[in-house]
Each structure stands twice: as structure tokens, then as C-alpha cells.
Write a protein that holds these residues in place. Structure first.
Motif, PDB file in Angstrom:
ATOM      1  N   ILE A 202       0.837  -1.201   0.000  1.00 50.39           N
ATOM      2  CA  ILE A 202       0.000   0.000   0.000  1.00 50.39           C
ATOM      3  C   ILE A 202       0.874   1.254   0.000  1.00 50.39           C
ATOM      4  N   GLY A 203       1.987   1.215   0.732  1.00 43.48           N
ATOM      5  CA  GLY A 203       2.916   2.349   0.714  1.00 43.48           C
ATOM      6  C   GLY A 203       3.447   2.623  -0.682  1.00 43.48           C
ATOM      7  N   THR A 204       3.740   1.555  -1.423  1.00 41.37           N
ATOM      8  CA  THR A 204       4.219   1.708  -2.801  1.00 41.37           C
ATOM      9  C   THR A 204       3.143   2.298  -3.693  1.00 41.37           C
ATOM     10  N   LEU A 205       1.926   1.801  -3.557  1.00 42.40           N
ATOM     11  CA  LEU A 205       0.818   2.314  -4.370  1.00 42.40           C
ATOM     12  C   LEU A 205       0.574   3.792  -4.065  1.00 42.40           C
ATOM     13  N   MET A 206       0.747   4.169  -2.810  1.00 41.98           N
ATOM     14  CA  MET A 206       0.641   5.579  -2.454  1.00 41.98           C
ATOM     15  C   MET A 206       1.716   6.396  -3.172  1.00 41.98           C
ATOM     16  N   GLY A 207       2.933   5.846  -3.233  1.00 42.89           N
ATOM     17  CA  GLY A 207       4.017   6.535  -3.921  1.00 42.89           C
ATOM     18  C   GLY A 207       3.726   6.744  -5.395  1.00 42.89           C
ATOM     19  N   ILE A 208       3.139   5.748  -6.028  1.00 43.65           N
ATOM     20  CA  ILE A 208       2.780   5.867  -7.446  1.00 43.65           C
ATOM     21  C   ILE A 208       1.686   6.914  -7.608  1.00 43.65           C
ATOM     22  N   LEU A 209       0.722   6.922  -6.690  1.00 45.00           N
ATOM     23  CA  LEU A 209      -0.354   7.913  -6.748  1.00 45.00           C
ATOM     24  C   LEU A 209       0.207   9.327  -6.607  1.00 45.00           C
ATOM     25  N   VAL A 210       1.168   9.497  -5.706  1.00 43.70           N
ATOM     26  CA  VAL A 210       1.768  10.818  -5.485  1.00 43.70           C
ATOM     27  C   VAL A 210       2.564  11.265  -6.704  1.00 43.70           C
ATOM     28  N   GLN A 211       3.325  10.346  -7.315  1.00 40.95           N
ATOM     29  CA  GLN A 211       4.122  10.759  -8.471  1.00 40.95           C
ATOM     30  C   GLN A 211       3.240  11.061  -9.684  1.00 40.95           C
ATOM     31  N   GLU A 212       2.014  10.563  -9.666  1.00 40.34           N
ATOM     32  CA  GLU A 212       1.049  10.937 -10.699  1.00 40.34           C
ATOM     33  C   GLU A 212       0.287  12.204 -10.337  1.00 40.34           C
ATOM     34  N   LYS A 213       0.742  12.839  -9.227  1.00 42.92           N
ATOM     35  CA  LYS A 213       0.202  14.128  -8.764  1.00 42.92           C
ATOM     36  C   LYS A 213      -1.294  14.056  -8.454  1.00 42.92           C
ATOM     37  N   LYS A 214      -1.713  12.928  -7.882  1.00 41.18           N
ATOM     38  CA  LYS A 214      -3.115  12.759  -7.516  1.00 41.18           C
ATOM     39  C   LYS A 214      -3.344  12.894  -6.017  1.00 41.18           C
ATOM     40  N   LEU A 215      -2.272  13.245  -5.274  1.00 44.94           N
ATOM     41  CA  LEU A 215      -2.406  13.362  -3.827  1.00 44.94           C
ATOM     42  C   LEU A 215      -1.221  14.122  -3.260  1.00 44.94           C
ATOM     43  N   ASN A 216      -1.477  14.986  -2.262  1.00 45.54           N
ATOM     44  CA  ASN A 216      -0.435  15.665  -1.507  1.00 45.54           C
ATOM     45  C   ASN A 216      -0.452  15.085  -0.096  1.00 45.54           C
ATOM     46  N   ILE A 217       0.605  14.388   0.286  1.00 49.27           N
ATOM     47  CA  ILE A 217       0.590  13.667   1.559  1.00 49.27           C
ATOM     48  C   ILE A 217       0.755  14.574   2.768  1.00 49.27           C
ATOM     49  N   ASP A 218       1.096  15.853   2.556  1.00 48.70           N
ATOM     50  CA  ASP A 218       1.282  16.759   3.680  1.00 48.70           C
ATOM     51  C   ASP A 218       0.048  17.621   3.961  1.00 48.70           C
ATOM     52  N   GLU A 219      -0.992  17.404   3.206  1.00 49.47           N
ATOM     53  CA  GLU A 219      -2.270  18.041   3.496  1.00 49.47           C
ATOM     54  C   GLU A 219      -3.100  17.108   4.372  1.00 49.47           C
ATOM     55  N   PRO A 220      -4.136  17.637   5.041  1.00 50.64           N
ATOM     56  CA  PRO A 220      -5.013  16.740   5.803  1.00 50.64           C
ATOM     57  C   PRO A 220      -5.494  15.584   4.920  1.00 50.64           C
ATOM     58  N   ALA A 221      -5.450  14.391   5.477  1.00 52.14           N
ATOM     59  CA  ALA A 221      -5.835  13.209   4.702  1.00 52.14           C
ATOM     60  C   ALA A 221      -7.275  13.353   4.217  1.00 52.14           C
TER      61      ALA A 221
END
Length: 463
Positions: A202-221
Motif C-alpha cells: 500500500i505504501g508503494t501504491l501511495m508513492g505511485i499515486l503521489v508521483q502521478e500528482k493525484k495526492l499531496n501527503i502533507d495536506e489533511p488526509a
């Protein structure tokens, strides 16, 4: 005499009432464990009920249950002395799902957009995309006898009361398989449950989502239940969830009162259950390992992508790109991947996953994951106690409070690893050019199968 019999009867009734009140809450959980793991073992892994009851994960609970397999229905039903019947159903590509929260009819009516596995014969494709080992020679710097002795030691039971039950071990040096061994009844084709190694996926999938600019992990979840700014959980960031520093009062221990067992074996929507847990600590201030955090992450991925893309996402963006063609992540009754616990794959597939990180996110000449994400993955969280944890991976670094102790003192500090209950682990040791996979059903204390000694022996074998 009648008074004595009445007194005995009253005592028996009171005793039975006490036992029922004490044990009844856990009985449906035990039945759920038996139904879920047996259904997975039989229909995902192709094993038998007998094997589940003796040497597989979940066996300690399954031995108390009566389990019935329905090959026409593709299901497993379990009960404890005839009470608390629980049923799990198998669906191709989705694995086993325990019926909870929704009716069986509702669950079976769900539709999923699942991709088909690659139509290839991996036996004829060279490692690592396939299973063909072109060159069986061992590099000259490897002490093959020492390596074989190290692997053999993992299959010797020294304490029958606390068996280590190793099922598979693979040692990869500089990308090449130099050691591979399986217990009787297992092979390179056997699908094995990774338990909490699924969190790393799941951590890896999150990384792929972030590199596709679909999520900012430093904003409120982006958690709908926490959208109210007056809710203290509103300020939990996705980074906090990744680093197990959400602050939620989620009780992880394997006990009858734990949130973990309630979530896995009583709830239909595991992420929603976890979002209802109150806040205990300030977000980001303290590391507290929680399976609930990861299931929230899994649902965040679902909500960001939408159901049309969610179910194909891990397969098309990760698994099939690196040859993990046997891989399956199971879903809960709501249809969300159980990111905390339920991924199945062969030992070689788990090893391919480790190689992706060893190769800094590149596999088969394609970048799958950014180097920046990997760097963040292996960086300690700032929260108190989090020195040994990154983004859903464990680190072999000193704890934040006691800087003299490491989990594996005889192994380099750059080691990091996916880790699952009962001794499921994939170790990445960049400084030694090693990726090492071990899977089993260990009952020893703290899932200890002798990892530190084994890893040190392997490292010494390549000096």
C-alpha cells in the motif's frame, strides 16, 4: 438434599453465565478467523483444510473450529461447537472475503473492473520478469556451503512447542538468485500470505499515486469522516498515516478486545471502522503501529481513483510491470483492498517486490517508483518511537529514545524490510547487494525465526 441440588444448579448457572459473558465476544472472531483463512488457503493457495489446521497462518484459531468447504459455492463456513457460524466466500481475482456488514447477496452482486493477468509462461522468461534462471553458477565471492548451511538452519525445528515453520526462503545477490529453498508441500509456484507485508505494498501504491500528482501527503488526509475542521482528526495528514503516527487510539494487539481483530473479523468496511476511532495523541507526535491506518490509506487510494480505476491500479501500475503475476490482494465486504494484511503471492513474487526497491524504483528498464519516494520510505518518522519506521516499511535503525539498540544488531543499518506477522519478511540490504525473502507460519515469541543470525550468516557467506 433438594436445597443442595438447587445450590449446585445456581452455582453452575452463574458459572456458565460468567463464561458466556467472558468468551462470547471472541467466539465469532475465532469462527471468522477459521472461515477466512481456510477459504483463502483452499481457493487462493490451493491447499487443504488439514494443512490450514496444522501448519498454516491462522492454524492456532482454526483448530477450535469446525469448517465446511463448499466447492460449488466457493466458500468456507466455520463454527465453534455449533455456535457463531461465519462464512467466507471466494471470488476469482479478489480472493476470500468474510461476510460482515453486508449480506452475502449484496457482496456477491458487487462488480469489479479487474485486469487479466499477462498471458505469458514465466517458466520460459528469464528472471526476474520470469522464473527461468539462465545461469546457475554462483559468483566466486559466495561461500556456497556457508550459504546452504544458513538456509538449511531455517528448516530445523529446535523447539516443538514454538515451531518456526519456515515455508520458503530466497536469497538474491546483485539481482541474481543464489539460494532458494522450500518446505515440504511448498514450491516456487505456491501462493503465500504476506500478512502485514501488504502494508508495504500500500505504501508503494501511495508513492505511485503521489508521483502521478493525484495526492499531496502533507495536506489533511482526504477522509470524509474527518472533514469537519472542528474534529481533531481533521489535521491527520496522509504522511502521518504512512508513518504510523496518526494519533488514533487504535488497539493493535491480538486479543479479544483489540480493534485489530474487531476490524478484520467483524467489520464489513474496515477503513470506516478505523475512522471512527478517537484521537489519543497529537498527529505526528508519536509512532504507534496500526493496521487501521493502512486500511484508511487503501480507501484513500480508492476514493482518489474511483472504482473504475482502483481495482486495476495495483495490477497495471505495479504487479504486472515487475512480473508479480500470481499476486492477489483480497478485499473486505465493502470492496476495499485489505491493505493491512491480505496479499498473496509466490515467494519469487515477494522477492521481485524487494528487487524493485533494491533497484531504486526501476524494473525491467522502466521506472515504476520515484527515487524520492524511496528516500522518504527509508527516512525515520519524527514521531516519538518512530526511529525504526518509515513509509510502511520497518528500518534497522536505532530507536529514537535508545540510540544504541537496533532490531537486528548484526545487520547493516541501511537494511529496511516489509514485515508481517508470523515471520513474513522481505529484507532489502543495499550495502550488501542483497534481497532476502522468508515466509512461514512461526509461532515462536515475537515471530522470531532467527532472522538476525540468519541474515548475518548470509552476509558472512558473501564476504
Amino acid at each position: 438434599m433438594i436445597l443442595v441440588l438447587l445450590l449446585i444448579l445456581i452455582i453452575v448457572i452463574l458459572l456458565l453465565t460468567h463464561l458466556i459473558q467472558h468468551y462470547w465476544p471472541v467466539i465469532p472472531i475465532v469462527a471468522g478467523v477459521a472461515a477466512k483463512y481456510t477459504c483463502s488457503d483452499v481457493f487462493v493457495a490451493g491447499r487443504t483444510v488439514e494443512q490450514q489446521n496444522t501448519v498454516d497462518i491462522g492454524a492456532s484459531h482454526s483448530k477450535y473450529a469446525t469448517v465446511t468447504i463448499d466447492n460449488n459455492d466457493l466458500s468456507a463456513t466455520a463454527s465453534i461447537f455449533g455456535f457463531a457460524s461465519r462464512k467466507a466466500i471466494y471470488r476469482p481475482g479478489l480472493g476470500a472475503t468474510l461476510i460482515s456488514g453486508l449480506t452475502e447477496k449484496q457482496i456477491r452482486s458487487q462488480k469489479f473492473n479487474l485486469p487479466s493477468p499477462p498471458n505469458v509462461d514465466q517458466d520460459n522468461i528469464p528472471w526476474p520478469m520470469g522464473d527461468k534462471t539462465v545461469d546457475d553458477s554462483v559468483p566466486s565471492n559466495i561461500n556456497q556451503t556457508a550459504l546452504e548451511n544458513a538456509m538449511n538452519s531455517l528448516f530445523i525445528e529446535k523447539n516443538p512447542k514454538l515451531p518456526i515453520r519456515t515455508h520458503a526462503v530466497i536469497v538474491v545477490y546483485d539481482g541474481k538468485i543464489i539460494g532458494e529453498q522450500y518446505a515440504s508441500g511448498f514450491s516456487k509456484k505456491s501462493k503465500l500470505l504476506g500478512m502485514s507485508m501488504t502494508k508495504s505494498i500500500i505504501g508503494t501504491l501511495m508513492g505511485i499515486l503521489v508521483q502521478e500528482k493525484k495526492l499531496n501527503i502533507d495536506e489533511p488526509a482526504p477522509v470524509p469522516e474527518w472533514i469537519n475542521i472542528n474534529d481533531p482528526r481533521h489535521f491527520i495528514t496522509t504522511r502521518n498515516l504512512l508513518q504510523q503516527a496518526s494519533g488514533l487510539d487504535f488497539k493493535e494487539p491480538y486479543s479479544e478486545s483489540s480493534d485489530l481483530l474487531q476490524m478484520l473479523f467483524r467489520e464489513g468496511d474496515m477503513a470506516q471502522y478505523t475512522t471512527s476511532v478517537p484521537l489519543k495523541d497529537e498527529p505526528g507526535s508519536k509512532y504507534v503501529y496500526s493496521s487501521g491506518n493502512t486500511n484508511i490509506l487503501s480507501r484513500i487510494i480508492r476514493q482518489q481513483l474511483g472504482d473504475k480505476d482502483y481495482y486495476s491500479f495495483p495490477y497495471e501500475k505495479l504487479f504486472y510491470k515487475i512480473g508479480m503475476n500470481s499476486f492477489v490482494i483480497e478485499v473486505d465486504a465493502s470492496g476495499t483492498f485489505v491493505g493491512s494484511s491480505y496479499a498473496w503471492g509466490t515467494a519469487r513474487d515477494w522477492t521481485r517486490y524487494g528487487l524493485l526497491y533494491y533497484n531504486r524504483g526501476v524494473f525491467n528498464n522502466e521506472r515504476i517508483l520515484s527515487e524520492d519516494w524511496i528516500d522518504q520510505t527509508v527516512a525515520s518518522s519524527d514521531g516519538d518511537g518512530g526511529g525504526r519506521y518509515g513509509f510502511q516499511f520497518f528500518l534497522n535503525k536505532p530507536a529514537t529514545k535508545d540510540t544504541t539498540k537496533r532490531r537486528f544488531p548484526n545487520v547493516p543499518t541501511d537494511t529496511y524490510y516489509a514485515n508481517g506477522n508470523q515471520g513474513q519478511q522481505v529484507f532489502i540490504i543495499p550495502s550488501e547487494k542483497l534481497v532476502i525473502t522468508r515466509l512461514g507460519a512461526t509461532k515462536a515469541s515475537d515471530s522470531e525465526w532467527g532472522a538476525d543470525e540468519f541474515l548475518a550468516a548470509v552476509i558472512n557467506a558473501i564476504k
